[in-house]
Write a protein that holds these residues in place. Structure first.
Motif, PDB file in Angstrom:
ATOM      1  N   GLY A 120      18.822 -56.041 101.848  1.00 29.71           N
ATOM      2  CA  GLY A 120      18.476 -55.272 100.665  1.00 29.71           C
ATOM      3  C   GLY A 120      17.645 -54.059 101.047  1.00 29.71           C
ATOM      4  O   GLY A 120      17.391 -53.806 102.230  1.00 29.71           O
ATOM      5  N   PHE A 121      17.219 -53.317 100.053  1.00 25.83           N
ATOM      6  CA  PHE A 121      16.379 -52.137 100.299  1.00 25.83           C
ATOM      7  C   PHE A 121      15.364 -52.037  99.185  1.00 25.83           C
ATOM      8  O   PHE A 121      15.725 -52.055  98.000  1.00 25.83           O
ATOM      9  N   VAL A 122      14.086 -51.983  99.552  1.00 22.94           N
ATOM     10  CA  VAL A 122      13.021 -51.867  98.554  1.00 22.94           C
ATOM     11  C   VAL A 122      12.545 -50.422  98.493  1.00 22.94           C
ATOM     12  O   VAL A 122      12.468 -49.732  99.509  1.00 22.94           O
ATOM     13  N   ASP A 123      12.241 -49.966  97.272  1.00 22.71           N
ATOM     14  CA  ASP A 123      11.743 -48.610  97.067  1.00 22.71           C
ATOM     15  C   ASP A 123      10.234 -48.572  97.242  1.00 22.71           C
ATOM     16  O   ASP A 123       9.540 -49.579  97.089  1.00 22.71           O
ATOM     17  N   ALA A 124       9.735 -47.385  97.541  1.00 21.72           N
ATOM     18  CA  ALA A 124       8.302 -47.225  97.782  1.00 21.72           C
ATOM     19  C   ALA A 124       7.484 -47.557  96.543  1.00 21.72           C
ATOM     20  O   ALA A 124       6.357 -48.031  96.643  1.00 21.72           O
ATOM     21  N   GLY A 125       8.027 -47.324  95.353  1.00 22.02           N
ATOM     22  CA  GLY A 125       7.264 -47.563  94.137  1.00 22.02           C
ATOM     23  C   GLY A 125       7.319 -48.977  93.629  1.00 22.02           C
ATOM     24  O   GLY A 125       6.726 -49.279  92.584  1.00 22.02           O
ATOM     25  N   PRO A 142       2.462 -51.385  95.190  1.00 18.73           N
ATOM     26  CA  PRO A 142       1.478 -50.548  95.891  1.00 18.73           C
ATOM     27  C   PRO A 142       1.321 -50.999  97.338  1.00 18.73           C
ATOM     28  O   PRO A 142       1.169 -52.195  97.620  1.00 18.73           O
ATOM     29  N   GLY A 143       1.386 -50.053  98.246  1.00 19.87           N
ATOM     30  CA  GLY A 143       1.231 -50.365  99.657  1.00 19.87           C
ATOM     31  C   GLY A 143       2.498 -50.820 100.348  1.00 19.87           C
ATOM     32  O   GLY A 143       2.485 -51.064 101.563  1.00 19.87           O
ATOM     33  N   LEU A 144       3.585 -50.941  99.607  1.00 17.52           N
ATOM     34  CA  LEU A 144       4.863 -51.357 100.194  1.00 17.52           C
ATOM     35  C   LEU A 144       5.729 -50.137 100.439  1.00 17.52           C
ATOM     36  O   LEU A 144       6.101 -49.424  99.504  1.00 17.52           O
ATOM     37  N   ASP A 145       6.042 -49.872 101.697  1.00 13.77           N
ATOM     38  CA  ASP A 145       6.859 -48.718 102.059  1.00 13.77           C
ATOM     39  C   ASP A 145       8.325 -48.976 101.743  1.00 13.77           C
ATOM     40  O   ASP A 145       8.792 -50.116 101.757  1.00 13.77           O
ATOM     41  N   ALA A 146       9.040 -47.899 101.486  1.00 14.68           N
ATOM     42  CA  ALA A 146      10.491 -47.999 101.323  1.00 14.68           C
ATOM     43  C   ALA A 146      11.104 -48.413 102.649  1.00 14.68           C
ATOM     44  O   ALA A 146      10.833 -47.795 103.686  1.00 14.68           O
ATOM     45  N   GLN A 147      11.927 -49.464 102.629  1.00 12.04           N
ATOM     46  CA  GLN A 147      12.470 -50.000 103.876  1.00 12.04           C
ATOM     47  C   GLN A 147      13.582 -50.996 103.596  1.00 12.04           C
ATOM     48  O   GLN A 147      13.647 -51.591 102.517  1.00 12.04           O
ATOM     49  N   PRO A 148      14.463 -51.212 104.564  1.00 15.86           N
ATOM     50  CA  PRO A 148      15.440 -52.305 104.428  1.00 15.86           C
ATOM     51  C   PRO A 148      14.742 -53.637 104.624  1.00 15.86           C
ATOM     52  O   PRO A 148      13.768 -53.736 105.376  1.00 15.86           O
ATOM     53  N   VAL A 149      15.221 -54.660 103.943  1.00 15.84           N
ATOM     54  CA  VAL A 149      14.611 -55.987 104.033  1.00 15.84           C
ATOM     55  C   VAL A 149      15.714 -57.036 104.168  1.00 15.84           C
ATOM     56  O   VAL A 149      16.892 -56.779 103.901  1.00 15.84           O
ATOM     57  N   ALA A 150      15.310 -58.217 104.584  1.00 18.30           N
ATOM     58  CA  ALA A 150      16.187 -59.385 104.598  1.00 18.30           C
ATOM     59  C   ALA A 150      15.641 -60.382 103.596  1.00 18.30           C
ATOM     60  O   ALA A 150      14.468 -60.758 103.659  1.00 18.30           O
ATOM     61  N   VAL A 151      16.464 -60.804 102.658  1.00 19.63           N
ATOM     62  CA  VAL A 151      16.055 -61.724 101.595  1.00 19.63           C
ATOM     63  C   VAL A 151      16.730 -63.068 101.844  1.00 19.63           C
ATOM     64  O   VAL A 151      17.955 -63.171 101.846  1.00 19.63           O
ATOM     65  N   LYS A 152      15.911 -64.089 102.060  1.00 22.83           N
ATOM     66  CA  LYS A 152      16.435 -65.436 102.318  1.00 22.83           C
ATOM     67  C   LYS A 152      16.281 -66.270 101.056  1.00 22.83           C
ATOM     68  O   LYS A 152      15.183 -66.419 100.518  1.00 22.83           O
ATOM     69  N   GLN A 153      17.393 -66.833 100.599  1.00 25.80           N
ATOM     70  CA  GLN A 153      17.416 -67.589  99.353  1.00 25.80           C
ATOM     71  C   GLN A 153      17.639 -69.060  99.649  1.00 25.80           C
ATOM     72  O   GLN A 153      18.600 -69.445 100.316  1.00 25.80           O
ATOM     73  N   LEU A 154      16.741 -69.903  99.145  1.00 24.20           N
ATOM     74  CA  LEU A 154      16.865 -71.339  99.362  1.00 24.20           C
ATOM     75  C   LEU A 154      18.089 -71.867  98.628  1.00 24.20           C
ATOM     76  O   LEU A 154      18.300 -71.589  97.449  1.00 24.20           O
ATOM     77  N   ASN A 155      18.892 -72.629  99.340  1.00 25.91           N
ATOM     78  CA  ASN A 155      20.035 -73.301  98.744  1.00 25.91           C
ATOM     79  C   ASN A 155      19.553 -74.576  98.070  1.00 25.91           C
ATOM     80  O   ASN A 155      19.108 -75.515  98.749  1.00 25.91           O
ATOM     81  N   ALA A 156      19.633 -74.625  96.745  1.00 23.85           N
ATOM     82  CA  ALA A 156      19.107 -75.772  96.007  1.00 23.85           C
ATOM     83  C   ALA A 156      19.820 -77.062  96.374  1.00 23.85           C
ATOM     84  O   ALA A 156      19.245 -78.147  96.273  1.00 23.85           O
TER      85      ALA A 156
END
Length: 440
Positions: free
Chosen positions: A121-126, A129-143
């Motif tokens: 994914g990609f998070v925006d700077a806004g 607060p304090g989180l820079d715009a950057q690509p991220v990896a989102v891990k989702q628990l399999n229920a």
């Protein structure tokens, strides 16, 4: 039909009743938490998350989880000021993470593991607060999977507190109703396992392999250096992630465990981990200490040398004639027989472009790390020092006559035939598959 559930080391640890237990397809026993237990763990997590915005103290305070999910704090020393202090994580909403990953689109799927699926994914700077715009990896628990709140909470606790160049950075989490998600920095090169075994890209050069080994060793040494050491417990190639510069970072702290305190030499716990990597004394007795991680590190060194998995599945002419070969059992005759014998098991994809002195030193270090007795294994600090001395060596095997200059880059059939001859006799066919099966 699933195997009947049975507790492992029932005399040494409390386990769930048979009706509350399940067995994963890979044989890993998991307990389904009762509702009262889940509520207690959620209460512990709420107390933990309340620390998120507290001011950092001068002496780093680390929050840890007991095996029952309760939270405790301790003063942490060592680590060269690389401890983060109170929890420094962002709390995300499920809707936000759906937007970041385009509703968990399969087009953004990076991979799947025991915990669940991982999306880019990609998070925006806004967004925070304090989180820079950057690509991220989102891990989702399999229920419906066999890793649950305890592993998720361990990830939040350990990676939320620790900051080190060789530990993957956890940016935040999501805990809404039954949903459990984790948000990490994105590691563009993927895992070491992909580069060594899946043949999806060019082979890792010798210098890069050494760099990866040093980085992973520094990550383990940092964990072991705490006042109360942290035992990683599941060190393997798939849990070593690589950034754009091939800097190694440890990930997946779901099985991490607090080490022995005071005069204790070990902690006793249920046997969990990955076949081929786990130390023999841990498998046999459930006794766990930092030297268990050292053994696993030695196995990864052997994988870096040979380009082969920790556990090979050798299949004969018939479908049922199969035998597992551990890398630690197959390699010893070649590790102590000099440079020419070592050449027989070196990864053919290196084509002789590796340091002869360096490979010999790494082989001897792997022998020490995989010693049967924990007391005979070196500490990770000593391993880091030994590996760093090997950087910059230029005595390539292809230039000193130990490797034919015209040798093909891909030549694994000869090595596979050698294994087959030693295990089943000449002429038996072989087929390799992933050795990521978990322990019962």
């Amino acid at each position: 039909m699933p195997k009947p559930w049975r507790p492992v080391l029932a005399s040494a640890t409390k386990c769930c009743a048979g009706e509350d237990a399940a067995v994963a397809p890979d044989g890993l026993a998991r307990c389904r938490p009762q509702q009262s237990e889940l509520s207690r763990r959620l209460a512990s997590f709420r107390r933990l998350s309340s620390l998120a915005n507290s001011p950092a103290s001068s002496a780093a305070t680390t929050t840890m989880a007991d095996k029952d999910g309760s939270v405790k704090q301790q003063q942490q020393g060592g680590g060269g000021g690389e401890m983060a202090g109170p929890l420094q994580l962002h709390s995300f909403g499920l809707g936000e993470l759906r937007g970041v990953t385009h509703d968990f689109s399969s087009s953004f799927l990076l991979g799947e593991g025991g915990f669940g699926a991982v999306y880019k994914g990609f998070v925006d700077a806004g967004m925070r607060p304090g989180l820079d715009a950057q690509p991220v990896a989102v891990k989702q628990l399999n229920a419906a999977g066999f890793q649950g709140h305890r592993e998720w909470l361990a990830e939040v606790i350990f990676l939320g507190q620790f900051r080190h160049p060789h530990l993957v950075r956890l940016l935040g989490y999501c805990c809404e109703d039954e949903e459990r998600l984790l948000v990490y920095e994105f590691m563009p090169r993927g895992s070491l396992e992909n580069h060594l075994f899946r043949r999806i890209s060019a082979t890792l050069p010798w210098g890069t392999r050494l760099k990866v080994a040093i980085g992973a060793a520094k990550g383990l040494a940092f964990l072991h250096a705490a006042n109360t050491p942290v035992i990683y417990r599941d060190f393997k190639a798939s849990n070593i992630l690589l950034d754009s510069d091939f800097t190694a970072k440890l990930s997946d702290f779901g099985l991490a465990k607090m080490g022995p305190e005071g005069e204790d030499t070990h902690v006793t716990t249920r046997v969990m981990g990955t076949h081929g990597y786990a130390a023999p004394e841990y498998v046999q007795t459930g006794h766990l200490n930092v030297k268990s991680d050292v053994y696993s590190f030695g196995v990864v060194l052997l994988e870096l040398l040979t380009g082969r998995r920790a556990l090979e599945h050798v299949r004969g002419r018939t479908a049922h004639a199969e035998q597992q070969v551990k890398l630690v059992d197959w390699t010893p005759p070649y590790l102590s027989g000099g440079s020419r014998r070592l050449r027989c098991i070196m990864d053919p994809r290196l084509a002789g472009h590796y340091s002869v002195k360096g490979a010999r030193a790494v082989a001897q270090l792997a022998v020490q790390c995989t010693a049967q007795q924990p007391r005979d294994r070196p500490r990770m600090v000593a391993v880091v020092e030994a590996l760093e001395k090997l950087q910059g060596l230029k005595d390539m095997a292809v230039t000193v006559g130990l490797w034919p200059a015209t040798a093909p880059v891909a030549g694994r059939n000869a090595i596979s035939a050698k294994i087959r001859a030693e295990v089943k006799g000449a002429g038996a066919g072989s087929r390799r598959r992933s050795a990521s099966s978990k322990m019962p």
